[in-house]
Enzyme design. Structure first.
Site, PDB file in Angstrom:
ATOM      1  N   SER A  91       0.830  -1.211   0.000  1.00 50.95           N
ATOM      2  CA  SER A  91       0.000   0.000   0.000  1.00 50.95           C
ATOM      3  C   SER A  91       0.860   1.255   0.000  1.00 50.95           C
ATOM      4  O   SER A  91       0.341   2.364   0.031  1.00 50.95           O
ATOM      5  CB  SER A  91      -0.908   0.002   1.244  1.00 50.95           C
ATOM      6  OG  SER A  91      -0.141  -0.152   2.419  1.00 50.95           O
ATOM      7  N   ASN A 136      -2.099  -2.191  13.637  1.00 46.55           N
ATOM      8  CA  ASN A 136      -3.550  -1.976  13.651  1.00 46.55           C
ATOM      9  C   ASN A 136      -3.939  -0.704  14.402  1.00 46.55           C
ATOM     10  O   ASN A 136      -4.737   0.097  13.918  1.00 46.55           O
ATOM     11  CB  ASN A 136      -4.256  -3.190  14.260  1.00 46.55           C
ATOM     12  CG  ASN A 136      -4.008  -4.450  13.448  1.00 46.55           C
ATOM     13  OD1 ASN A 136      -3.436  -4.372  12.354  1.00 46.55           O
ATOM     14  ND2 ASN A 136      -4.403  -5.593  13.972  1.00 46.55           N
ATOM     15  N   THR A 158     -38.734  26.547 -10.510  1.00 48.75           N
ATOM     16  CA  THR A 158     -39.006  25.198 -10.000  1.00 48.75           C
ATOM     17  C   THR A 158     -39.266  24.378 -11.262  1.00 48.75           C
ATOM     18  O   THR A 158     -39.805  24.903 -12.238  1.00 48.75           O
ATOM     19  CB  THR A 158     -40.245  25.129  -9.077  1.00 48.75           C
ATOM     20  OG1 THR A 158     -41.398  25.499  -9.845  1.00 48.75           O
ATOM     21  CG2 THR A 158     -40.121  26.079  -7.885  1.00 48.75           C
ATOM     22  N   HIS A 159     -38.831  23.128 -11.252  1.00 47.92           N
ATOM     23  CA  HIS A 159     -38.921  22.273 -12.448  1.00 47.92           C
ATOM     24  C   HIS A 159     -38.206  22.922 -13.638  1.00 47.92           C
ATOM     25  O   HIS A 159     -38.553  22.656 -14.782  1.00 47.92           O
ATOM     26  CB  HIS A 159     -40.376  21.983 -12.837  1.00 47.92           C
ATOM     27  CG  HIS A 159     -41.230  21.551 -11.690  1.00 47.92           C
ATOM     28  ND1 HIS A 159     -41.399  20.229 -11.332  1.00 47.92           N
ATOM     29  CD2 HIS A 159     -41.931  22.277 -10.772  1.00 47.92           C
ATOM     30  CE1 HIS A 159     -42.191  20.153 -10.274  1.00 47.92           C
ATOM     31  NE2 HIS A 159     -42.521  21.394  -9.901  1.00 47.92           N
ATOM     32  N   SER A 177     -12.533  25.292 -27.698  1.00 47.32           N
ATOM     33  CA  SER A 177     -12.684  24.050 -28.449  1.00 47.32           C
ATOM     34  C   SER A 177     -11.525  23.930 -29.414  1.00 47.32           C
ATOM     35  O   SER A 177     -11.087  24.925 -30.002  1.00 47.32           O
ATOM     36  CB  SER A 177     -14.008  24.083 -29.218  1.00 47.32           C
ATOM     37  OG  SER A 177     -13.969  23.151 -30.289  1.00 47.32           O
ATOM     38  N   LYS A 192     -16.111  28.735 -29.673  1.00 45.70           N
ATOM     39  CA  LYS A 192     -16.572  28.158 -28.412  1.00 45.70           C
ATOM     40  C   LYS A 192     -15.838  28.675 -27.185  1.00 45.70           C
ATOM     41  O   LYS A 192     -14.635  28.884 -27.200  1.00 45.70           O
ATOM     42  CB  LYS A 192     -16.419  26.621 -28.437  1.00 45.70           C
ATOM     43  CG  LYS A 192     -17.337  25.899 -29.383  1.00 45.70           C
ATOM     44  CD  LYS A 192     -18.811  26.034 -29.057  1.00 45.70           C
ATOM     45  CE  LYS A 192     -19.200  25.254 -27.809  1.00 45.70           C
ATOM     46  NZ  LYS A 192     -19.094  23.800 -27.989  1.00 45.70           N
ATOM     47  N   ASN A 239     -16.068  27.147 -23.431  1.00 46.65           N
ATOM     48  CA  ASN A 239     -16.744  26.034 -22.762  1.00 46.65           C
ATOM     49  C   ASN A 239     -16.596  26.080 -21.237  1.00 46.65           C
ATOM     50  O   ASN A 239     -15.544  26.434 -20.724  1.00 46.65           O
ATOM     51  CB  ASN A 239     -16.195  24.699 -23.282  1.00 46.65           C
ATOM     52  CG  ASN A 239     -16.570  24.461 -24.738  1.00 46.65           C
ATOM     53  OD1 ASN A 239     -17.618  24.920 -25.194  1.00 46.65           O
ATOM     54  ND2 ASN A 239     -15.710  23.771 -25.467  1.00 46.65           N
ATOM     55  N   TYR A 285      -9.595  -5.955  13.297  1.00 44.00           N
ATOM     56  CA  TYR A 285      -8.944  -5.535  12.069  1.00 44.00           C
ATOM     57  C   TYR A 285      -8.970  -6.646  11.036  1.00 44.00           C
ATOM     58  O   TYR A 285      -8.775  -7.820  11.351  1.00 44.00           O
ATOM     59  CB  TYR A 285      -7.477  -5.130  12.338  1.00 44.00           C
ATOM     60  CG  TYR A 285      -6.768  -4.722  11.060  1.00 44.00           C
ATOM     61  CD1 TYR A 285      -6.887  -3.437  10.548  1.00 44.00           C
ATOM     62  CD2 TYR A 285      -6.012  -5.650  10.337  1.00 44.00           C
ATOM     63  CE1 TYR A 285      -6.275  -3.075   9.361  1.00 44.00           C
ATOM     64  CE2 TYR A 285      -5.394  -5.293   9.151  1.00 44.00           C
ATOM     65  CZ  TYR A 285      -5.523  -4.007   8.663  1.00 44.00           C
ATOM     66  OH  TYR A 285      -4.922  -3.665   7.489  1.00 44.00           O
ATOM     67  N   GLN A 308      -7.462  -1.969   4.547  1.00 44.81           N
ATOM     68  CA  GLN A 308      -6.421  -1.202   3.859  1.00 44.81           C
ATOM     69  C   GLN A 308      -7.023  -0.469   2.656  1.00 44.81           C
ATOM     70  O   GLN A 308      -6.482   0.536   2.203  1.00 44.81           O
ATOM     71  CB  GLN A 308      -5.303  -2.154   3.405  1.00 44.81           C
ATOM     72  CG  GLN A 308      -4.184  -1.486   2.642  1.00 44.81           C
ATOM     73  CD  GLN A 308      -2.998  -2.429   2.489  1.00 44.81           C
ATOM     74  OE1 GLN A 308      -2.320  -2.742   3.443  1.00 44.81           O
ATOM     75  NE2 GLN A 308      -2.752  -2.876   1.263  1.00 44.81           N
ATOM     76  N   LYS A 322      -8.049   3.644   2.280  1.00 42.83           N
ATOM     77  CA  LYS A 322      -7.240   4.850   2.090  1.00 42.83           C
ATOM     78  C   LYS A 322      -7.442   5.573   0.778  1.00 42.83           C
ATOM     79  O   LYS A 322      -7.610   6.800   0.750  1.00 42.83           O
ATOM     80  CB  LYS A 322      -5.767   4.501   2.285  1.00 42.83           C
ATOM     81  CG  LYS A 322      -5.478   4.286   3.746  1.00 42.83           C
ATOM     82  CD  LYS A 322      -4.143   3.643   3.983  1.00 42.83           C
ATOM     83  CE  LYS A 322      -4.181   2.939   5.311  1.00 42.83           C
ATOM     84  NZ  LYS A 322      -5.139   1.810   5.358  1.00 42.83           N
TER      85      LYS A 322
HETATM   86  N1  ARG Z   1      -1.282  -1.247   5.592  1.00 46.52           N
HETATM   87  C1  ARG Z   1      -2.183  -1.727   6.576  1.00 46.52           C
HETATM   88  C2  ARG Z   1      -3.518  -0.984   6.453  1.00 46.52           C
HETATM   89  O1  ARG Z   1      -3.518   0.035   5.900  1.00 46.52           O
HETATM   90  C3  ARG Z   1      -1.638  -1.491   7.933  1.00 46.52           C
HETATM   91  C4  ARG Z   1      -2.156  -2.426   8.971  1.00 46.52           C
HETATM   92  C5  ARG Z   1      -1.682  -3.775   8.700  1.00 46.52           C
HETATM   93  N2  ARG Z   1      -1.911  -4.620   9.784  1.00 46.52           N
HETATM   94  C6  ARG Z   1      -1.796  -5.936   9.644  1.00 46.52           C
HETATM   95  N3  ARG Z   1      -1.954  -6.616  10.693  1.00 46.52           N
HETATM   96  N4  ARG Z   1      -1.526  -6.475   8.503  1.00 46.52           N
HETATM   97  O2  ARG Z   1      -4.549  -1.438   6.888  1.00 46.52           O
END
Ligand code: ARG
Length: 489
Positions: free
Chosen positions: A42, A130, A175-176, A297, A303, A305, A337, A342, A345
């Site tokens: 990640s 975690n 309205t509408h 354009s 144009k 835009n 967890y 993951q 994110k």
């Molecule tokens: N990269 C993991 C996440 O974003 C971090 C936590 C990982 N924990 C684990 N026990 N594998 O969730």
């Protein structure tokens, strides 16, 4: 399954416990498959957490020293090492390594190079990735939410000032998407000021539910070590340690709230954007985007835009997608967890960035927008917009509203058939439809009376709008001020 008839496998997967290069590799004999490494990594996105991860590790280090789990020398070495890493990340010199999975492992691994394996090895005392990632994320979300709130209030400030310029600009309210009743442009834009005011409140309020510090929850059950959770919580600006270690590592509802608030705000932005698109057509001709906020354009030289509001309108789709993505990830996950989490994110980072950028470009577009007050006035100079007011005049004369509505409806039909301006009807003309009319149409209803008659709280009369404007201005200044005060705390 019997392992290779009891024989140790040989070749690339050759097994010796501890042979894995991973920081967690003690119980492993084999190396991680390269595609698994790529699939589970990640670091290409969670590097956005670096700043918060380092803050968390620094607070954790200091706490460990304060309870005697770390010597003062080791504390100093770790804190300095973490600061050096922060500087390297800041300058772009940090060597992010996908083989090290995530930001947490990248930092710890680099720390081993800087302060040595023994000292670096003490950082993760009483901590799991975690509770670490939950803490990083809470810090990130608090920061992103504050930035979102500020961005919203700044756009709101621009709308308030543009509204102030257009107290006397009148256009049809719709309205509408059908012309309905005349309104002041200030009143129209102050509607968005209210909407964005609630968006800003949503951001502020969700931060109050991101106020518990997960650190100290360990992997899920807490720690046997004498950690001082109050210490870490306070050092990181949280109100208190999270009350339940399992909740602390398992929950992402704070992230969901942020995604929901971002999606709602993007939806409001998409409506403002849509009006800019619509109003800048030749058909409406109410506004013109500044050159700096429009595009041309590649084929049609004439144009201009509205790509900026179009993209804001479209990007609201990403924000909805991000919310639905994380809701779907979390649905039905057992405590605590799970690696599924993951996947929280990228949606969070994307929504934070999308909202920030959309607020910024919409602010610029509104600030530089040219308003064609004459086109708006011409559109508002439509006698049909006064029909409601004729009906309300009958109500004042004692006629039940439904009956008044019916009579004026027939007057409207008559004007359409005979191609008459409603305002040209005499008292006698009106009385042919209802005897309770006691004046010519032009005396009963005009653009002026349609605006000024609506002087209840929330209406479009000049004095009412002026008051709303000064309240909004005051409110926005106060809220922006409180935000920067919070920052200096
Ligand atoms: N990269 C993991 C996440 O974003 C971090 C936590 C990982 N924990 C684990 N026990 N594998 O969730």
């Amino acid at each position: 399954m019997a392992e290779n008839n009891g024989k140790k496998p040989s070749g690339p997967g050759a097994r010796t416990r501890g042979a894995s290069k991973k920081l967690w590799g003690g119980r492993f004999e084999g190396q991680t498959n390269a595609s698994v490494e790529r699939f589970t990594a990640s670091i290409h996105f969670d590097r956005a957490l670096a700043r918060f991860d380092l803050r968390g590790s620094t607070a954790h280090t200091r706490m460990l020293a304060s309870v005697g789990l770390l010597s003062a020398e080791d504390e100093r070495a770790l804190v300095e090492g973490l600061a050096e890493i922060a500087a390297q990340i800041e300058s772009g010199a940090f060597p992010f390594d996908p083989a090290l999975e995530d930001i947490h492992m990248n930092v710890e691994s680099r720390l081993r190079e800087i302060v040595g394996v023994d000292i670096a090895g003490r950082l993760h005392t009483g901590r799991s990735r975690n509770d670490q990632v939950a803490t990083d994320l809470a810090l990130y979300l608090r920061d992103a939410s504050e930035a979102a709130e500020r961005g919203i209030l700044e756009l709101r400030g621009i709308l308030i000032e543009r509204a102030a310029e257009h107290l006397d600009t009148v256009l049809p309210g719709y309205t509408h998407l059908q012309r309905a009743q005349p309104v002041r442009l200030a009143h129209h834009w102050l509607a968005f000021v209210e909407m964005f005011g609630r968006d800003a409140s949503r951001q502020q309020s969700l931060r109050s539910r991101l106020s518990d510090c997960p650190l100290g929850s360990g992997a899920l059950a807490g720690s046997t070590l004498p950690l001082d959770r109050q210490h870490t919580a306070a050092a990181l600006g949280f109100d208190a340690p999270a009350a339940n270690s399992m909740d602390a590592v398992a929950s992402r509802d704070g992230a969901l709230e942020f995604l929901a608030a971002a999606a709602i705000c993007m939806i409001q932005l998409s409506r403002l954007a849509e009006e800019l698109v619509l109003w800048s057509t030749a058909e409406f001709g109410f506004v013109e985007l500044a050159d700096s906020y429009a595009t041309g354009s590649s084929l049609m030289p004439q144009k201009k835009n509205p790509d900026v509001p179009e993209l804001v309108r479209a990007k609201s789709g990403r924000a909805i997608g991000n919310l639905v993505a994380l809701l779907t990830v979390m649905k039905g996950l057992p405590l605590t967890y799970n690696r599924d989490m993951q996947e929280d994110k990228e949606p969070i980072f994307d929504s934070a960035g999308t909202l920030r950028d959309s607020l910024e470009v919409m602010g610029g577009a509104i600030q530089t927008l040219r308003v064609d007050t004459e086109r708006m006035a011409a559109a508002a100079d439509d006698a049909m917009l006064l029909a409601t007011d004729l009906a309300e005049a009958l109500v004042v004369a004692g006629v039940p509203f439904r009956e008044a509505h019916g009579a004026v409806g027939r007057i409207v039909g008559h004007c359409i058939d005979k191609e008459l301006d409603l305002r040209s009807l005499s008292r006698e003309d009106l009385q042919a439809f209802h005897t309770a009319f006691s004046a010519p149409a032009a005396e009963i209803a005009s653009l002026e009376s349609a605006l000024e008659g609506r002087n209840l709280i929330g209406g479009t009369a000049r004095g009412t709008v002026e008051e709303a404007l000064s309240k909004a201005r005051e409110d926005n200044t106060r809220r922006l001020g409180e935000l920067s005060d919070g920052e200096n705390r």
